[in-house]
Design an enzyme around this catalytic site. Sequence first.
Site, mmCIF file in Angstrom:
data_model
loop_
_atom_site.group_PDB
_atom_site.id
_atom_site.type_symbol
_atom_site.label_atom_id
_atom_site.label_comp_id
_atom_site.label_asym_id
_atom_site.label_seq_id
_atom_site.Cartn_x
_atom_site.Cartn_y
_atom_site.Cartn_z
ATOM 1 N N ASP A 299 0.888 -1.254 0.080
ATOM 2 C CA ASP A 299 0.099 0.046 0.027
ATOM 3 C C ASP A 299 0.798 1.507 -0.083
ATOM 4 O O ASP A 299 0.698 2.148 -0.711
ATOM 5 C CB ASP A 299 -0.880 0.006 1.114
ATOM 6 C CG ASP A 299 -1.701 -1.294 1.485
ATOM 7 O OD1 ASP A 299 -1.919 -1.881 0.351
ATOM 8 O OD2 ASP A 299 -2.146 -1.606 2.405
HETATM 9 C C1 26A Z 1 -12.078 -6.619 1.641
HETATM 10 N N1 26A Z 1 -10.866 -6.750 2.262
HETATM 11 C C2 26A Z 1 -10.511 -8.122 2.609
HETATM 12 C C3 26A Z 1 -10.120 -5.617 2.773
HETATM 13 C C4 26A Z 1 -8.840 -5.739 3.133
HETATM 14 C C5 26A Z 1 -7.961 -4.831 3.301
HETATM 15 N N2 26A Z 1 -8.451 -3.575 2.992
HETATM 16 C C6 26A Z 1 -9.626 -3.536 2.258
HETATM 17 N N3 26A Z 1 -10.360 -4.508 2.065
HETATM 18 N N4 26A Z 1 -8.041 -6.955 3.741
HETATM 19 C C7 26A Z 1 -6.970 -6.292 4.392
HETATM 20 N N5 26A Z 1 -6.841 -4.934 4.056
HETATM 21 C C8 26A Z 1 -6.170 -4.248 4.443
HETATM 22 O O1 26A Z 1 -4.721 -4.422 3.823
HETATM 23 C C9 26A Z 1 -3.767 -3.587 4.483
HETATM 24 C C10 26A Z 1 -2.402 -4.137 4.182
HETATM 25 O O2 26A Z 1 -2.190 -4.099 2.760
HETATM 26 C C11 26A Z 1 -5.536 -4.305 5.977
HETATM 27 O O3 26A Z 1 -6.354 -3.398 6.784
HETATM 28 C C12 26A Z 1 -4.094 -3.736 6.015
HETATM 29 O O4 26A Z 1 -4.108 -2.504 6.602
#
Ligand code: 26A
Length: 348
Positions: A299
């Site tokens: 990210d």
């Molecule tokens: C819909 N899902 C599964 C998600 C996520 C996500 N952010 C948005 N939608 N699953 C994990 N994360 C985020 O990814 C970040 C690391 O790349 C986590 O909150 C984490 O901060």
Amino acid sequence: MSSTKEYRLLCLENPLLDIQAFGNEALLEKYGLKANDAILAESKHQDLHEELLNNYDAKLIAGGAAQNTARGAQYLLPENSVVYLGGVGDDKYAAILRDACKQAGLRVEYRVDPKVPTGRCGVVITGHNRSMCTELGAANHYDLEHLKRPDIWALVENAEVFYVGGYHFTVCPAAVMELATEAASKNKPFVLSLAAPFIPQFFKDPLDASAPYWDYVIGNETEAAAYSESHGLGLTDVKEIAKALANLPKKNTQRKRVAVVTQGTGPTIVAVQGEDEIKEYPVHKIPEEEINDTNGAGDAFAGGFCAGVVSGRSLAESVDMGQWLARLSIKELGPSYPFPKQAYSSQQ
Ligand code: 26A
């Protein structure tokens, strides 16, 4: 009233609070988690968050992939450059998210759902891996109505670049398409992150519907491989997959699509539509003892890269900014950036 004039980058996705802990094999096994993955929680995961908090000294950290990217882009850009949209509840977790975004100078415009709690993501760190298990909560209720509200749509119309996290395909593909088509009709760059392997695997149709609108597509090596497999490309070489992504049919022909694939400590791959040469940008190693965890590294890369795109930097510079910001984030706990701010200097 704050002006809408400044906000040049508009981001959309799922605001989540990360419940992050250093775990172990036994914990992963108990909940059927892979060491390095991102999934939506099922009933068998319902006790994970509590267990992390009670038995693993979990920390509460602002997360949500594109929200991390938005905070990251704002880290590198002048004040009031980035605005982020998504859905939260009316609770203490949302307050933690608002605080972290405020510290980063990121403007958030949340759709607040008073009946549903803010989304949470359990993050289990083992070595350099992170396993994420998400309960979307209020993030799952983001809707077109919020996006089309006159004050929010004014921010959309004012923005110069759009960034959508692919995780939003699980929530409101219509909102993604609204931004994608708006971008193409105004010849503004639309950046999409593939987000996680399960997006090209299980959300293939909405992903593919948006593909003609991608000006930039960003993913890591496992997401690229998942794309190749779910689309029957028969490609395993990351460079070849990047090339295929760059050359998918494109709606706005005034911009050549750019595909960027990160590979952890391996070089970042960049393919440009219609160009044979595929570029590789090595990453600068971090001494082992300076690594905290890799949650949010991708990210952060996207945040730095988008800051480069917004400020009109070259592709090589934008990649460098992404790699620089990823390094900073890896040294922090979770998807965070150091304050007071460090000034960017080229690593090239
Ligand atoms: C819909 N899902 C599964 C998600 C996520 C996500 N952010 C948005 N939608 N699953 C994990 N994360 C985020 O990814 C970040 C690391 O790349 C986590 O909150 C984490 O901060």
